[in-house]
Design a protein around this motif. Sequence first.
Motif, short mmCIF file in Angstrom:
data_model
loop_
_atom_site.label_atom_id
_atom_site.label_comp_id
_atom_site.label_asym_id
_atom_site.label_seq_id
_atom_site.Cartn_x
_atom_site.Cartn_y
_atom_site.Cartn_z
N VAL A 54 0.83 -0.85 0.17
CA VAL A 54 0.08 0.14 0.01
C VAL A 54 0.96 1.51 0.47
CG1 VAL A 54 -1.92 -1.40 1.44
CG2 VAL A 54 0.14 0.73 2.81
N ARG A 55 0.77 2.27 -0.41
CA ARG A 55 1.19 3.72 -0.52
C ARG A 55 -0.25 4.94 0.37
NH1 ARG A 55 4.30 3.92 -5.45
NH2 ARG A 55 5.04 5.80 -4.67
N PHE A 56 1.36 5.63 0.81
CA PHE A 56 0.63 6.21 1.76
C PHE A 56 1.40 8.09 2.17
CE2 PHE A 56 4.73 4.59 4.09
CZ PHE A 56 5.21 5.68 4.86
N ARG A 57 0.75 8.95 2.41
CA ARG A 57 1.68 10.55 2.09
C ARG A 57 2.41 10.11 3.23
NH1 ARG A 57 2.77 12.82 -1.91
NH2 ARG A 57 0.84 12.68 -3.06
N ALA A 111 6.04 20.74 7.97
CA ALA A 111 7.23 20.38 9.26
C ALA A 111 6.04 20.44 10.85
CB ALA A 111 8.41 21.99 9.13
N ALA A 112 5.26 21.35 10.76
CA ALA A 112 4.81 20.90 11.54
C ALA A 112 3.71 19.57 12.00
CB ALA A 112 3.51 21.56 11.73
N SER A 140 -1.86 17.11 6.61
CA SER A 140 -0.89 16.75 5.24
C SER A 140 -0.82 15.44 4.94
CB SER A 140 -0.16 17.41 5.37
OG SER A 140 1.58 16.87 5.92
N THR A 141 -0.58 14.38 5.97
CA THR A 141 -0.40 12.60 5.66
C THR A 141 -1.91 12.39 4.69
OG1 THR A 141 -2.03 12.20 7.31
CG2 THR A 141 0.80 13.04 7.04
N LYS A 142 -2.70 13.63 4.88
CA LYS A 142 -4.17 12.83 4.32
C LYS A 142 -4.48 13.11 2.74
CE LYS A 142 -5.30 10.91 8.03
NZ LYS A 142 -5.73 9.91 8.21
N ASN A 143 -3.47 13.64 2.34
CA ASN A 143 -3.82 14.07 0.60
C ASN A 143 -3.61 12.72 -0.09
OD1 ASN A 143 -4.62 16.60 1.41
ND2 ASN A 143 -2.79 17.17 1.75
N VAL A 144 -3.48 11.68 0.16
CA VAL A 144 -3.66 10.71 -0.92
C VAL A 144 -4.21 10.67 -2.87
CG1 VAL A 144 -3.05 9.82 1.30
CG2 VAL A 144 -4.92 8.92 0.03
#
Length: 299
Positions: free
Chosen positions: A205-208, A213-214, A295-299
């Motif tokens: 699986v791929r993740f962002r 930085a925050a 920002s990790t939710k922008n897959v």
Amino acid sequence: MTVTVAIPAHNEEKNIGQLLHALLSQEQDDFRISEIVVISDGSTDGTAEVVRSLRHPSVRVIQGAGRLGKIVRMNEMFASSPADVLVMFDADVRLEHSRVIAHLVRPFLEDGAVGLVGGYDVPLDARTFVEQCANFGVRAWSAAVDSLEHNPKYRCASGRVRAFSRAFYKDLRVPPEIGSGEDTYCFYRATADRHRVVFAPRAVVRFRSPSTAADYLKQMRRFLREHEMIVREFGTAFVARYETLNVTTRLRAFFREAAQTPAHVVLGFAVLQLLAHALPGFRPSKTGTWEISTSTKNV
């Protein structure tokens, strides 16, 4: 063999649709996906509506009242699922191909002693400088792990993609205070209970990675806290048997990767790591919830 796919989700309306479509396209060999369940953890967006809009007989959503945290929703699935194998994905991942679940299920078909199977999570291509730094860290870590002869801990303790046998999950209850260390907890629980743990490298699986930085510091502070929580739960001696990745091995892998990476990215990673270690420690809530790195939710 029956398989249930469970997806704990909090405000994942942007990601859940593509994941469900990918799951419905998965090839099924000697097993049957009986249902796909999205457990909406107090979502305030359109997560539940996206799931319902599919109108597929094998897909359903459980609308949780209030945000209780991923661990509570996992435990609910452990308690209620009747399947032989429970496959669990984070909602913010992309399946690499149509046989991800087949590769996760195969070890259970081959060996009844298998209790936990971990897939392979790989970061998506970076779109920002911070993401480049984060992905460099992932590559350096992965290179260090690859140098070990055999240690499933470092490959099977990822919460993004894994599968549980009924023999394991029916009695598994993760303490909410473990927080984001729930994936590592599941590895140690399976090992302590004498279930076989297997890595499925083709279940990709791929993740962002965090792109600010925050968000990177927020996520890294959680990760740094995990070890302390796991040692408290299982004891220093037991954990030390599997924490075999020493400093020398890590440094060798770091410098090998650094030689192939632009210097400013390596320097950026080092600065971010120094900041993560210098900031006050993350304190998880007793309910196991934590602030999302958006920002990790922008897959």
